[in-house]
Design a protein around this motif. Structure first.
Motif, short mmCIF file in Angstrom:
data_model
loop_
_atom_site.label_atom_id
_atom_site.label_comp_id
_atom_site.label_asym_id
_atom_site.label_seq_id
_atom_site.Cartn_x
_atom_site.Cartn_y
_atom_site.Cartn_z
N SER A 5 0.84 -1.20 0.00
CA SER A 5 0.00 0.00 0.00
C SER A 5 0.88 1.25 0.00
O SER A 5 2.06 1.19 0.40
CB SER A 5 -0.90 0.01 1.23
OG SER A 5 -0.12 0.25 2.38
N PRO A 6 0.33 2.39 -0.42
CA PRO A 6 1.12 3.64 -0.38
C PRO A 6 1.62 3.94 1.04
O PRO A 6 2.73 4.43 1.21
CB PRO A 6 0.11 4.70 -0.84
CG PRO A 6 -0.87 3.96 -1.66
CD PRO A 6 -0.98 2.60 -1.05
N GLN A 7 0.82 3.58 2.06
CA GLN A 7 1.24 3.83 3.45
C GLN A 7 2.45 2.96 3.80
O GLN A 7 3.38 3.40 4.48
CB GLN A 7 0.09 3.52 4.43
CG GLN A 7 -1.06 4.51 4.40
CD GLN A 7 -1.98 4.33 3.19
OE1 GLN A 7 -2.02 3.27 2.59
NE2 GLN A 7 -2.69 5.38 2.82
N GLY A 61 10.09 4.93 2.44
CA GLY A 61 10.32 6.25 1.85
C GLY A 61 11.56 6.35 0.99
O GLY A 61 11.85 5.48 0.17
N GLU A 62 12.34 7.40 1.23
CA GLU A 62 13.48 7.67 0.37
C GLU A 62 14.72 6.85 0.75
O GLU A 62 15.77 7.01 0.13
CB GLU A 62 13.81 9.17 0.39
CG GLU A 62 14.11 9.69 1.77
CD GLU A 62 14.16 11.21 1.83
OE1 GLU A 62 14.78 11.73 2.77
OE2 GLU A 62 13.57 11.85 0.96
N SER A 63 14.58 5.96 1.77
CA SER A 63 15.75 5.15 2.14
C SER A 63 16.16 4.22 0.99
O SER A 63 17.27 3.72 0.96
CB SER A 63 15.46 4.32 3.40
OG SER A 63 14.45 3.38 3.15
N PHE A 74 11.85 -2.09 7.71
CA PHE A 74 10.56 -1.40 7.62
C PHE A 74 9.82 -1.72 6.32
O PHE A 74 8.79 -1.11 6.03
CB PHE A 74 10.76 0.11 7.77
CG PHE A 74 10.99 0.54 9.19
CD1 PHE A 74 9.94 1.01 9.98
CD2 PHE A 74 12.24 0.43 9.77
CE1 PHE A 74 10.14 1.39 11.29
CE2 PHE A 74 12.45 0.80 11.10
CZ PHE A 74 11.40 1.28 11.85
N ASP A 75 10.34 -2.69 5.56
CA ASP A 75 9.67 -3.07 4.30
C ASP A 75 8.60 -4.12 4.62
O ASP A 75 8.93 -5.20 5.14
CB ASP A 75 10.72 -3.62 3.33
CG ASP A 75 10.16 -3.76 1.92
OD1 ASP A 75 8.97 -4.11 1.79
OD2 ASP A 75 10.90 -3.52 0.96
#
Lengths: 235, 124
Positions: free
Chosen positions: A134-136, A142-144, A180-181
């Motif tokens: 999902s986008p969330q 994020g940019e990591s 966090f993936d």
């Protein structure tokens, strides 16, 4: 475009003949819109063919040409010389062994990266099609994911300089990226690796890594989230 | 690969967490400190009698002792964290740790004595 005269001071080290690194000056004429890489090419092609430096894509995506210019870690290919005026002082990244001139030994850097298992670890069976995220969930990493492994951050980190065993910001950022993936199942393994005296706890939120990152990744912020995750996981 | 990342049995998670907790406690204690020292006193100048009354109220030694313990832990743990960056040899780590522990114990002793002395001081 107009030609300008600049003075370039480069830290040279040729292991076959030099005992230790020394500075060499070059007075050259280049286009005023040149990048640092253009300057190095000009010196290499027109003045001194023995100058060694890494380059490849010229599009700030391969991460080969990270070096220190006037005290700041930058990618030579994307950095215009007008940022520094007419005097440039170019040296290799700090904290790594110099192999020749501006080329440093990045083996320890990549070994640390491998240590945190920088690939998707799965316990669950592979889905029939692609993983759905999902986008969330994507927002979490994020940019990591934008890291190009140029090592500018690790070379700028004062905690890395005295302690060669410290994992460093790049490897820790990669750990964050997988922990966090939502698709990954290897968080426990990675959190155990980074929860170490030479792991995430050597980061003292100095922010040098963020300042050095050519991709403007908020590394310090991600490492802080990683620390909280480690504590939550170990309590 | 081992030469590039020496995994140790020591974590730093507890030290990191306690450093943050002690920072929050210090911030709250500092607020109390400012209120009691700068806003609760009346008049333009503070008399010896006023200082003595404040030092001998029931809450004052408790506040000071909490301050002493938290500041000592926060400061020494911070120094230890910096020293860990630069010290990899086991012997030197032990030397530094023992030194910091000794400094902590001595300052705790001196600080506690001062608080007790203030609490038991007789009025002129």
């Amino acid at each position: 475009m107009a030609k300008i005269d600049i003075n370039v001071k480069i830290l040279r080290y040729q292991p076959a003949k030099d005992e230790k690194p020394h500075w060499q000056d070059f007075a050259i004429s280049v286009e005023d819109e040149s990048t640092v890489l253009d300057v190095l090419n000009e010196i290499h092609w027109q003045h001194d063919g023995t100058l060694a430096y890494r380059r490849s894509c010229r599009s700030s995506i391969c991460g080969s040409c990270a070096m220190k210019v006037n005290g700041r870690n930058v990618l030579a290919c994307e950095t215009p010389i007008h940022r520094f005026g007419t005097k440039l002082k170019i040296e290799p990244l700090s904290g790594f062994e110099i192999l020749k001139d501006l080329v440093v030994d990045l083996e320890p850097f990549f070994a640390k990266l491998k240590r945190i298992r920088p690939y998707l670890i799965l316990d669950k069976p592979l889905p029939d099609k692609e993983f759905v995220q999902s986008p969330q969930q994507l927002e979490q990493i994020g940019e990591s994911t934008l890291c190009i492994l140029c090592a500018a951050c690790s070379a700028a980190c004062p905690s890395s300089w005295p302690n060669s065993d410290y994992l460093g910001p790049a490897a820790l950022l990669k750990a964050y990226r997988f922990v966090f993936d939502s698709r990954d199942d290897g968080a426990d393994q990675r959190l155990e690796i980074v929860n170490d005296k030479n792991g995430v706890w050597r980061c003292h939120t100095i922010f040098n890594c963020m300042e050095a990152c050519p991709k403007k990744i908020k590394i310090t912020e991600y490492l802080s989230r990683l620390k909280v995750k480690v504590v939550e996981n170990s309590l | 690969m081992d030469k590039n990342f020496k995994q140790t049995s020591r974590s730093g998670s507890l030290g990191w967490l306690l450093q943050r907790i002690s920072a929050v406690i210090l911030f709250i204690l500092l607020l109390f400190h400012f209120i009691t020292y700068h806003f609760l006193t009346t008049g333009r100048s503070v008399s010896y009698q006023q200082v003595l009354e404040r030092a001998q109220s029931w809450w004052f030694p408790l506040l000071q002792f909490a301050f002493l313990i938290t500041a000592l832990y926060h400061g020494l743990n911070g120094v230890w964290s910096v020293l860990e960056d630069y010290t990899s040899s086991k012997t030197w780590r032990l030397v530094w740790y023992s030194l910091l522990l000794t400094v902590g114990v001595v300052l705790l002793f001196v600080g506690t004595l001062t608080i007790i002395k203030l609490y038991t001081l007789k009025a002129v």
